[in-house]
Structures are given as C-alpha cells and as structure tokens.
Scaffold this motif. Structure first.
Motif, PDB file in Angstrom:
ATOM      1  N   THR A  90      -3.785  -1.020   2.340  1.00 25.34           N
ATOM      2  CA  THR A  90      -4.925  -1.937   2.466  1.00 25.34           C
ATOM      3  C   THR A  90      -4.926  -2.947   1.326  1.00 25.34           C
ATOM      4  O   THR A  90      -5.218  -4.134   1.531  1.00 25.34           O
ATOM      5  CB  THR A  90      -6.249  -1.152   2.477  1.00 25.34           C
ATOM      6  N   PHE A 127      -2.412  -5.536   2.238  1.00 26.61           N
ATOM      7  CA  PHE A 127      -2.888  -6.429   3.298  1.00 26.61           C
ATOM      8  C   PHE A 127      -3.863  -7.465   2.744  1.00 26.61           C
ATOM      9  O   PHE A 127      -3.806  -8.645   3.103  1.00 26.61           O
ATOM     10  CB  PHE A 127      -3.571  -5.624   4.407  1.00 26.61           C
ATOM     11  N   THR A 151      -2.477 -10.662   4.825  1.00 27.02           N
ATOM     12  CA  THR A 151      -1.694 -10.345   6.013  1.00 27.02           C
ATOM     13  C   THR A 151      -2.520 -10.572   7.274  1.00 27.02           C
ATOM     14  O   THR A 151      -3.635 -10.056   7.402  1.00 27.02           O
ATOM     15  CB  THR A 151      -1.217  -8.885   5.962  1.00 27.02           C
ATOM     16  N   GLN A 202      -4.807  -7.918  10.584  1.00 29.02           N
ATOM     17  CA  GLN A 202      -5.388  -6.677  10.080  1.00 29.02           C
ATOM     18  C   GLN A 202      -6.911  -6.759  10.136  1.00 29.02           C
ATOM     19  O   GLN A 202      -7.500  -7.769   9.752  1.00 29.02           O
ATOM     20  CB  GLN A 202      -4.936  -6.423   8.636  1.00 29.02           C
ATOM     21  N   THR A 203      -7.542  -5.687  10.597  1.00 34.65           N
ATOM     22  CA  THR A 203      -9.003  -5.644  10.672  1.00 34.65           C
ATOM     23  C   THR A 203      -9.534  -4.954   9.421  1.00 34.65           C
ATOM     24  O   THR A 203      -9.519  -3.729   9.307  1.00 34.65           O
ATOM     25  CB  THR A 203      -9.466  -4.884  11.930  1.00 34.65           C
TER      26      THR A 203
END
Length: 380
Positions: free
Chosen positions: A57, A60, A65, A68-69
């Motif tokens: 995470t 990201f 990135t 990604q949620t």
C-alpha cells in the motif's frame, strides 16, 4: 509509540525551592518501536508499520499507482508517516526492479547554454518533475563527437529518454545511440523525420506579424530578413508573402533585404531604406537585434517610431524587446512551451513518440513600436 509521564512530589521536609514548595520532578518514557534506528536509512516497511498498512500500500500511494482503490484517509496516513520518517524511495532499487531510472537526458547541442536553452530547460524541467522524472543536463559545445560521447554516457547511466535540442532551428546529425531510447528532437530535425520533432511555427509567426501591420493600415512594408540560408528565415519570409497575397498585394513589389540576425545589419539596411523614396511605412525585421539596429538608424535620421515608421521585431528576446524605447512589437519564440511539450511527449509514450513534426504557435506581442501609418493606409 507509547509515552507515559511520572511526576514525583517530594514529601515535607525534603528539599524545597526558595518559595518553600516541594520540587516537582517530571520524566517521560518513550518507546520507539515504530521508528528505525537513527543510523539506518528509513525503509518502506518502516513507513508501513507506522501507518498501519502493508508495504504494498505504501508503494501504491507513493508511486501514485493507477487502478488501486485506496481511501483518502489511508492515503493521508501513509503520506504523513513518510513525512514523519523523512522517507525517500530508493530510486536505484526501483530502477532495477522496474527497468527504468525516471531520468531524462537533456542534450544541448550548442556552444553554451544560452537564452534558448534556459527557457526550453525550464519548460522541460517543470513537465518532468510533474511526471516524477529527473532532468539531467549536458552540453556538447556544438561538437558531434562530444554529442555521441555524452549520449553514450547518459545511456550508460540508465537514462530512460533523451531531448536533443539546438538554439537555431536546423538539421542535425543525431548520435546513433539516441535510437536506443525514446528521443525527441527540439528545435532541430533529421532527414525523413523518423523521430518526434518539435519546431516553432515560423511560417505562421511571419504571417501573423505581417498581418498585424496590415491590420494597422500599412501597405508599404519592407522586410529586413536574417541570414538568407537559415531555415527560420525562409519560413518567416514565406509567412510574410502569404499575408501580403492574402491582402491582395503583390509580394514582388515589397522591398526585401537580407541581413545576418545582428544589430549591425539592421542598422545598415535601415539606412539604405531611408535613402529610397517613398520610404516604407513599416519595417519587419528578422529578429529583435536587427530591429534594435533599425531603431538606432531611424533615431539618428530623426525618424519617429512609430509615428513615421513602425518597426516589428521577432523572438521577443529577453531583456531587450520589452526594455528598449519604444518597447518593441515582436513575435515570441515559445521555447518554454516547446521544452514542456517534449517532456510531456516522453512521459506519455506510445503514439506521442511516433516520428513526424509538431509545430508550436509563436504568439504575437504588440507593444509601442507599431501604430497606424501617418495619414492612414496608402492608397486610401
């Protein structure tokens, strides 16, 4: 982090301060399990531990990135943890994993870094930083041999892409190694245009400068060009003639004299113009330095600008066009926008890096050196 405070008040009869109060002791106990030792570089795992998320995470969020949620709350927690720990990603390690260094080499193929390079570098730098890239600058001194060596060294240092730039628009010999990575040519070109190439729209610039004088009512416009063999000279002259034809005028009847892009030629050619009768009501100049020379010649002859003759420059040269008196009407070369576009194309990749030319508009800048001709348009 865990913190606790312990306060101790000494009993009666113990040491007191001058006011008779018991001395209060305070201590704070901290544990730093979430912080790395001071002698060790902060790692992604440290940020993840402090933010309460996984290392993935953290990656990201910091690499932005796509796809990604991640909630805004989590994103902010990661960013705060990274700031608190002064975390900086190891770009070398990232480069090895991703096969890229996030570095663009800017090759200035001129004697030195001039005004053009400064503006183009500024634009390219701003766009590069916005896309997470670092711009590395080298200068070839105008030597093809040096260009080949420096391009090779940039690629040895894992540069992902190149911007190859020159000041005066011209054909260049590109080092063979440039074909190994995405390369954008800035203000220069090679035969066949196999690389994406960014050039100023000199034809439109010459046309719009001439049209501005026509719109003011001028019909007798002399043109003092730069060096006749130069690409920009030919393109601007083409625009000049297109504008005259569009106004129903015969370009062959206009006075066109060739100079050398320096103030001395603007001065000498303007003196020749003043010996002719009738005099032109407006003078177009190959660049701002020639326009400066023209202004000197007109001043010496007692000719008022713009009341008697209007003067139009080209380039919008820094610390010249806007500073002289009268301030010079001109056409701005968009070097900063060109540099920005080059970096944007490299960041976009794909179709943006196909061969071919992209021309960038050169905006007209009207100042005090141009005005309607005395007595109105010729023939009115």
């Amino acid at each position: 982090m865990m913190e606790c405070a312990v306060e101790q008040i000494r009993p009666a009869g113990a040491v007191t301060d001058p006011h008779g109060r018991g001395i209060s002791y305070s201590c704070r106990v901290s544990t730093h399990e979430d912080h790395p030792p001071r002698d060790r570089r902060t790692r992604r795992a440290d940020v993840a531990r402090l933010a309460g998320v996984s290392p993935a995470t953290v990656s990201f969020v910091l690499n932005r990135t796509a796809g990604q949620t991640i909630s805004d709350e989590t994103r902010q927690r990661v960013l705060q943890a990274a700031a608190e720990l002064d975390y900086r990603p190891n770009r070398a390690a990232q480069g090895l994993r991703q096969g890229r260094s996030a570095t663009i080499g800017f090759v200035s193929h001129d004697i030195d870094f001039g005004v053009f390079a400064a503006a183009a570098i500024k634009g390219a730098h701003e766009a590069s930083v916005r896309h997470g890239n670092l711009l590395v600058l080298v200068n070839t001194g105008g030597s093809n041999r040096q260009a080949a060596q420096l391009v090779g060294e940039l690629l040895d240092r894992q540069a992902d892409a190149l911007i190859f730039a020159v000041a005066g628009t011209r054909s260049v010999t590109l080092p063979d190694d440039a074909a190994r990575v995405p390369t954008v040519l800035l203000n220069c070109f090679v035969p066949g245009d196999p690389f994406p190439t960014i050039l100023p729209d000199e034809v439109r610039g010459g046309r719009e400068a001439t049209q501005a004088l026509l719109d003011l009512g001028h019909r007798d416009i002399a043109y003092l060009t730069g060096t006749a063999s130069v690409w920009a000279t030919k393109a601007r002259l083409r625009g000049f003639r297109e504008a005259l034809r569009g106004a129903g005028l015969d370009p062959r009847r206009s006075t066109v004299l060739s100079g050398n892009y320096h103030a001395d030629s603007g001065y000498e050619l303007s003196r020749k113009l003043l010996q002719r009768s009738p005099r032109p009501t407006a003078i177009m100049c190959g660049n701002d330095r020639m326009a400066f020379g023209a202004l000197l010649a007109l001043l010496e002859a007692g000719v008022r600008v713009p009341e008697d003759i209007s003067v139009m420059g080209y380039d919008d040269q820094f610390e010249l066009a806007a500073e002289i008196h009268p301030a010079l009407s001109t056409v701005r070369l968009p070097y900063d926008a060109m540099g920005r576009l080059a970096a944007e194309q490299l960041a976009a990749g794909g179709p943006a890096l196909q061969g071919g030319r992209t021309v960038v508009h050169c905006p007209l800048v009207l100042r005090a050196s141009t005005a309607p001709p005395a007595g109105g348009p010729a023939g009115a």
